[in-house]
Design an enzyme around this catalytic site. Structure first.
Site, PDB file in Angstrom:
ATOM      1  N   GLY A 230     -12.891  -6.858   3.794  1.00  0.00           N
ATOM      2  CA  GLY A 230     -11.499  -6.469   3.990  1.00  0.00           C
ATOM      3  C   GLY A 230     -10.693  -6.633   2.715  1.00  0.00           C
ATOM      4  O   GLY A 230     -11.213  -6.957   1.648  1.00  0.00           O
ATOM      5  N   HIS A 231      -9.391  -6.421   2.832  1.00  0.00           N
ATOM      6  CA  HIS A 231      -8.470  -6.507   1.692  1.00  0.00           C
ATOM      7  C   HIS A 231      -7.320  -7.411   2.070  1.00  0.00           C
ATOM      8  O   HIS A 231      -6.950  -7.495   3.239  1.00  0.00           O
ATOM      9  CB  HIS A 231      -7.949  -5.115   1.318  1.00  0.00           C
ATOM     10  CG  HIS A 231      -7.378  -5.027  -0.061  1.00  0.00           C
ATOM     11  ND1 HIS A 231      -6.098  -5.435  -0.363  1.00  0.00           N
ATOM     12  CD2 HIS A 231      -7.921  -4.578  -1.223  1.00  0.00           C
ATOM     13  CE1 HIS A 231      -5.858  -5.231  -1.651  1.00  0.00           C
ATOM     14  NE2 HIS A 231      -6.952  -4.720  -2.200  1.00  0.00           N
ATOM     15  N   PHE A 232      -6.761  -8.070   1.063  1.00  0.00           N
ATOM     16  CA  PHE A 232      -5.678  -9.015   1.353  1.00  0.00           C
ATOM     17  C   PHE A 232      -4.314  -8.341   1.416  1.00  0.00           C
ATOM     18  O   PHE A 232      -3.300  -9.013   1.626  1.00  0.00           O
ATOM     19  CB  PHE A 232      -5.650 -10.140   0.311  1.00  0.00           C
ATOM     20  CG  PHE A 232      -5.473  -9.656  -1.101  1.00  0.00           C
ATOM     21  CD1 PHE A 232      -4.221  -9.527  -1.651  1.00  0.00           C
ATOM     22  CD2 PHE A 232      -6.576  -9.325  -1.873  1.00  0.00           C
ATOM     23  CE1 PHE A 232      -4.055  -9.082  -2.943  1.00  0.00           C
ATOM     24  CE2 PHE A 232      -6.422  -8.881  -3.170  1.00  0.00           C
ATOM     25  CZ  PHE A 232      -5.163  -8.756  -3.709  1.00  0.00           C
ATOM     26  N   VAL A 233      -4.259  -7.018   1.246  1.00  0.00           N
ATOM     27  CA  VAL A 233      -2.999  -6.278   1.343  1.00  0.00           C
ATOM     28  C   VAL A 233      -3.152  -5.065   2.262  1.00  0.00           C
ATOM     29  O   VAL A 233      -2.340  -4.854   3.167  1.00  0.00           O
ATOM     30  CB  VAL A 233      -2.504  -5.812  -0.049  1.00  0.00           C
ATOM     31  CG1 VAL A 233      -1.272  -4.905   0.108  1.00  0.00           C
ATOM     32  CG2 VAL A 233      -2.170  -7.009  -0.930  1.00  0.00           C
TER      33      VAL A 233
END
Length: 398
Positions: A230-233
């Site tokens: 996943g991505h943190f944004v």
């Protein structure tokens, strides 16, 4: 070839140094491996008898990293052999090594010593921790610097714990930055006429690759954790299972999300608040679960066709066979045929640097140990047959 006017003496072994020297060789530099008589450099022995991963007594490591190179056997520990090496240095542009810190000084071939015989010489040392600071003498290999550099802490998830990169990015990063450093020193020499030493730390390279994520931590004090794929944004930005594999979807920004919702036609994603990134991020687990459930119903190819038609950034999670058979990869010349001494050819990754003025890429066979000793010492240094015989008798060359 861009670097065909450059001669590199390659003292490297294992992975980081040979990879950096290979990049220079692929760009046209005449790259001469200077190996100890007897065993040669370490990776010659690695996998040499493996039925799957060797050809002609050479393992996959050595075959890949030493294409486009020549091999000269010189005993650097003998005075006579070192004199031969210094003659090579007089006619070379670059000497690259990845010995432990202090080895070149003990052998008398550090930059200060070599600059006395060739002020234009550029030396490059790739080490675990660099040549300054309190930890220069600590041994380091790929996974050590991956761990110490912070990257492992954000790879994987809190449940799985830290995970190393499947690619040996600690070693390969050192080689890439080593090649960049050498090219920078060559460019500066054009202006000053003087060589210099390039000091590359594998740990430094890993810290550099943290890039903006390091800046975010230094700004906020927040220590990031592993977030898997996943991505943190951005949401959705993850790998999702399909009926026959996995697909990556990377919706960066609100506009991509709107197109994605239209493409997927999932009513549960049409909440007005999801049109803004903060709400999507707060609901990322729910959104990912909805997408995963929908994608499982069709194979990867089906989804890629629809997502690409909507210009959604996406791609399959390829295994090696799929990646190395990809039409784009093949069209870019990233799988090449390298000839072997036996007459057969071996396929391996190509050169990722495409220069518009360069001739079409060609590859020469990885050399057998000492293959080019006589050719190089005669052709480059002008040694006579009698001198070569005397050097062989003394054990200085092989």
């Amino acid at each position: 070839m861009a670097l065909e006017h450059i001669t590199v003496l390659d003292l490297t072994h294992m992975l980081s140094g040979p990879y950096g020297a290979m990049l220079l060789a692929d760009l046209g530099a005449r790259t001469i491996k200077v190996e100890p008589p007897g065993t040669g450099e370490g990776t010659r022995r690695l996998l040499e008898h493996d039925p799957d991963y060797s050809r002609g007594g050479m393992g996959a490591y050595y075959l890949t990293l030493n294409r486009n190179k020549q091999s000269v056997c010189v005993d650097l520990k003998s005075d006579t052999g070192k004199a031969v090496f210094l003659d090579l240095v007089r006619r070379a542009d670059v000497v690259i090594d990845n010995f432990s810190v202090g080895v070149t000084e003990r052998l008398g071939i550090d930059h200060a010593a070599l600059a006395k015989v060739n002020p234009r010489i550029i030396t490059c040392s790739i080490t675990g921790f660099g040549q300054t600071g309190p930890q220069t003498q600590r041994p380091a290999f790929d996974q050590v610097v991956q761990a110490m550099g912070g990257g492992m802490s954000i790879t994987g998830t809190p449940e799985t714990g830290p995970t190393r990169s499947g690619i040996p990015i600690g070693d390969l990063g050192g080689g890439v930055f080593g090649a960049i450093g050498v090219l920078a020193a060559i460019a500066e020499r054009e202006r000053t006429g003087r060589g210099q030493h390039v000091d590359v730390s594998m740990l430094d390279a890993q810290i550099s690759l943290l890039s903006y994520m390091a800046t975010m931590h230094l700004m906020s004090g927040i220590v990031p954790e592993g977030i898997g794929n996943g991505h943190f944004v951005h949401v959705p930005y993850n790998s999702y299972p399909t009926a026959d594999g996995y697909v990556i979807i990377a919706c960066i920004g609100d506009a991509f999300f709107e197109r994605f919702v239209d493409c997927m036609d999932l009513p549960a994603l049409r909440k007005p608040e999801y049109l803004q990134q903060p709400a999507r991020y707060a609901a990322r687990a729910e959104i990912d679960a909805l997408i995963a459930e929908a994608l499982k119903k069709q194979p990867t190819g089906y989804w890629l066709e629809h997502l690409r038609a909507a210009r959604i950034p996406c791609g399959p999670v390829n295994n090696f066979a799929q990646a190395l058979g990809d039409a784009q990869v093949l069209a870019r010349g990233m799988v090449v045929d390298v000839p072997l001494k036996s007459g057969e050819t071996l396929r391996m990754p190509g050169n990722p640097v495409k220069l518009s003025a360069a001739a079409p890429a060609t590859y020469t066979a990885p050399p057998a140990l000492g293959d080019d000793t006589e050719r190089v010492l005669r052709g480059l240094l002008g040694y006579s047959a009698e001198r070569l015989s005397a050097l062989r008798a003394a054990g200085a060359i092989a």
